[in-house]
Every structure is written in structure tokens, then in C-alpha cells.
Design a protein around this motif. Structure first.
Motif, PDB file in Angstrom:
ATOM      1  N   GLN A 183       0.736  -1.490  -0.070  1.00 31.21           N
ATOM      2  CA  GLN A 183      -0.003   0.124   0.524  1.00 31.21           C
ATOM      3  C   GLN A 183       0.968   1.277   0.353  1.00 31.21           C
ATOM      4  O   GLN A 183       0.287   2.594  -0.441  1.00 31.21           O
ATOM      5  N   VAL A 184       2.176   1.174   0.557  1.00 32.49           N
ATOM      6  CA  VAL A 184       2.732   1.930   1.072  1.00 32.49           C
ATOM      7  C   VAL A 184       4.160   2.890  -0.255  1.00 32.49           C
ATOM      8  O   VAL A 184       3.558   3.521  -0.572  1.00 32.49           O
ATOM      9  N   LYS A 185       3.804   1.547  -0.511  1.00 35.44           N
ATOM     10  CA  LYS A 185       5.365   2.130  -2.353  1.00 35.44           C
ATOM     11  C   LYS A 185       4.488   2.562  -2.982  1.00 35.44           C
ATOM     12  O   LYS A 185       3.648   2.540  -3.788  1.00 35.44           O
ATOM     13  N   GLY A 186       5.518   3.900  -3.263  1.00 36.10           N
ATOM     14  CA  GLY A 186       4.770   4.779  -4.156  1.00 36.10           C
ATOM     15  C   GLY A 186       3.928   5.798  -3.966  1.00 36.10           C
ATOM     16  O   GLY A 186       3.917   6.679  -4.846  1.00 36.10           O
ATOM     17  N   LYS A 187       3.957   5.819  -3.291  1.00 35.50           N
ATOM     18  CA  LYS A 187       2.788   7.007  -2.461  1.00 35.50           C
ATOM     19  C   LYS A 187       3.256   8.634  -2.096  1.00 35.50           C
ATOM     20  O   LYS A 187       5.144   8.226  -1.733  1.00 35.50           O
ATOM     21  N   PRO A 188       3.610   9.486  -2.312  1.00 35.52           N
ATOM     22  CA  PRO A 188       3.857  10.241  -2.627  1.00 35.52           C
ATOM     23  C   PRO A 188       3.045  10.605  -0.535  1.00 35.52           C
ATOM     24  O   PRO A 188       2.161  10.524  -0.197  1.00 35.52           O
ATOM     25  N   ILE A 189       4.152  11.060  -0.317  1.00 35.90           N
ATOM     26  CA  ILE A 189       3.963  11.756   2.098  1.00 35.90           C
ATOM     27  C   ILE A 189       4.219  13.251   1.442  1.00 35.90           C
ATOM     28  O   ILE A 189       4.453  14.081   1.216  1.00 35.90           O
ATOM     29  N   THR A 190       1.864  13.584   2.296  1.00 36.49           N
ATOM     30  CA  THR A 190       1.768  14.927   1.882  1.00 36.49           C
ATOM     31  C   THR A 190       1.577  15.839   2.935  1.00 36.49           C
ATOM     32  O   THR A 190       2.319  17.008   2.682  1.00 36.49           O
ATOM     33  N   GLN A 191       1.942  15.495   4.098  1.00 36.13           N
ATOM     34  CA  GLN A 191       2.270  15.344   5.359  1.00 36.13           C
ATOM     35  C   GLN A 191       2.269  14.596   6.335  1.00 36.13           C
ATOM     36  O   GLN A 191       2.103  13.615   6.169  1.00 36.13           O
TER      37      GLN A 191
END
Length: 282
Positions: free
Chosen positions: A44-52
Motif C-alpha cells: 500500500q505504501v510503496k510509490g505513494k507521496p507523503i502529503t504531510q
DNA sequence: ATGTTTGTTCCGAT
DNA sequence: CATCGGAACAAACA
């Protein structure tokens, strides 16, 4: 170890460093407590942007957008450390996040010596459930001392126990709770039912002040060095402890008492934090 | 070597 | 049935 000021410092620094970075890769090196499970987490986490990166009580929340959040609870010995890629991997590393922006990469290590912490993948609804578990934070400008008093009075235990209960008031741990009680001149074993509203107001104010002071000093680092910021730097609040870990009262020089209250080591001045004095005040 | 140590949860007792 | 106290969780240090 990580109470509100420490978690606050970490989450702020992390937000400043990696906001808008993308999680390029995730490595899980142990069977650390990850919910719902390790494979789902990685996927789920791989490739996701950290928005905050934000904070809920003592939890660090890494918001990934797309209704996905990582909740990190450091418990007693969890750490988040940023190291250069060619530095040695820190001891007790459980998870490594490789982050990338347009111009930069960062490597984040999650370590935990005693493994009491946990990582939880949460959607918006689950995040709300988490938030709802906690009582107000004393540093929240909207928090109401009268509400604090009601919450205290709904319990039947010692005041020290009550303020360590995160559902009553969130953010205090053993260290800040101990110093807050000293500042408010309240005996840690005072039954909650004997708390006056004046005592509750004093304690609420003291809790707020001690937590703000802790934030200003970037947390407290004890001899074991289990709390350091993401760059490995120690906090300085330990240099300002009033009674925690001390011998003598900073106010009247009386020898401090030490005893277990609710199973936790508690320092207090038998003279300044005297039960009978409080009853007189009441 | 046994007793302590920062946080939280769960289980048995009240 | 709700709430509270204490044990448990794991590891390092004195």
C-alpha cells in the motif's frame, strides 16, 4: 520515552524534511508489529507521496493522500532516524523507507530496541477512531480546564494515574506528569475525587506549561539516549527537570520522596506537594 | 543476577 | 457491567 514534546519535535522535523517526497521503496527487516500486516503495508505504501506529517497525541501520522495514513507509535524506545545512504544502519532497525523528491533522496530508519511500538495503516475513518480515543491536549488552545476537571472527577484513582490515562488528557507521560504535579503543588496520590476545581485548573495550566517548555527544548533525553531527534540530536529538557530523577526539592530543598504510583517511578516533595495542605486550600 | 526503565493493552479482580 | 490495578510485552543496564 517519547511523550508529547518528543513526538511533536520528530513529527515537525520529519514534515519539514520529507513533505512531498515519494516513498520509493520500503524494507521491513523484522516481524515488527505492523497492522494490518507486513505485506499489505509494503504494497500500500510503496510509490505513494507523503502529503504531510502530523501528530495525534503521541502518534506520528504520515499522510499519504488517497485516504491512506501511516500511524507510528514509538512507545518507549522507538526512534525515527535520517542517515546518509552510506552511513551504517542504526541498531534495532526494523523498517527502512527510501524517499525521493525531484532533486534529492532521503533514507529513513525506524528503530525500536524493546519493540513495544507499532505501525498501523489507517484510512480516514480509522484515523478518526484513533483521534476519538484521546482526551484533549493541554497545549490545545481550545482545551477547556472545566472539561478537564470533569474528566478527572469521573475517575476513581490517584491524580497521577488519571493524568497518565490518555483518554482523560493526552500527551503526558511519566516524566512530564511528575513535573506537572510538582509545578501544581499536588501530591501524586491525591484521590481524583478530592481534587478541587482550583487544583484541576492549576494542574491543567502546569501540564500545558511543562509540555510547551518541553517542545521549546526539543524534548528530553535521558542517560539511555533512547530519545534523540531525527538527526540524532539530543533534547535539552532534562536540564530543566524540576523533580524527575532529582534528590532535593528545587523550591524548599527538602529531600524528595520517591515511590511507585500506579507502577511508575514518581518523585515529589513531601512538603510542597502535601495532601493536607491541599485540603486546607480546598 | 535481579531489579529498573520511558507507553500501552489486556486480563483478572472488585 | 464498568472500572481499576497490575502484569505483560523485550531489551539493556547497573
Amino acid at each position: 520515552m517519547a511523550e508529547l514534546p518528543e513526538v511533536h519535535t520528530i513529527s515537525n522535523d520529519l514534515n519539514n524534511l520529507v513533505k512531498d517526497y515519494t516513498i520509493d521503496d520500503v524494507k521491513v527487516l523484522s516481524n515488527y508489529r505492523i497492522l494490518p500486516d507486513k505485506d499489505t503495508f509494503i504494497k500500500q505504501v510503496k510509490g505513494k507521496p507523503i502529503t504531510q506529517v502530523t501528530r495525534v497525541a503521541k502518534n506520528i501520522i504520515i499522510e499519504l493522500g488517497d485516504n491512506l495514513n501511516i500511524g507510528l507509535h514509538l512507545a518507549m524506545t522507538g526512534q525515527i532516524l535520517v542517515r546518509n545512504g552510506n552511513d551504517k544502519q542504526p541498531n534495532w532497525t526494523h523498517i527502512i523507507l527510501l524517499l525521493r523528491s525531484n532533486t534529492d533522496t532521503q533514507t529513513i530508519y525506524y528503530t525500536d530496541m524493546r519493540m513495544f511500538g507499532k505501525i498501523t495503516l489507517m484510512d480516514k475513518e480509522q484515523l478518526q477512531v484513533l483521534k476519538d480515543k484521546y482526551g484533549p491536549e493541554p497545549i490545545d488552545p481550545n482545551a477547556d480546564p472545566a472539561d478537564f476537571y470533569e474528566r478527572i472527577r469521573s475517575k476513581r484513582t490517584s491524580i497521577k494515574n488519571a493524568i497518565l490515562n490518555q483518554a482523560v488528557i493526552s500527551g503526558l507521560g511519566n516524566i512530564y506528569a511528575t513535573d506537572a504535579l510538582f509545578l501544581a503543588r499536588i501530591h501524586p496520590e491525591t484521590p481524583t475525587q478530592k481534587m478541587s476545581s482550583d487544583m484541576a485548573n492549576r494542574l491543567f495550566e502546569s501540564a500545558k506549561n511543562i509540555l510547551l517548555e518541553g517542545i521549546e527544548h526539543r524534548g528530553s533525553t535521558l542517560a539511555d539516549k533512547m530519545y534523540v531527534d531525527i538527526y540524532g540530536k539530543e533534547g535539552t529538557q532534562q536540564n530543566y527537570f524540576r523533580v524527575y530523577g532529582k534528590q532535593d526539592c528545587p523550591n524548599c530543598a527538602t529531600k524528595l520522596e520517591f515511590k511507585k504510583v500506579g507502577g511508575r517511578g514518581t518523585y515529589f516533595c513531601p512538603k510542597c506537594q502535601n495532601l493536607s495542605v491541599q485540603e486546607q486550600l480546598f
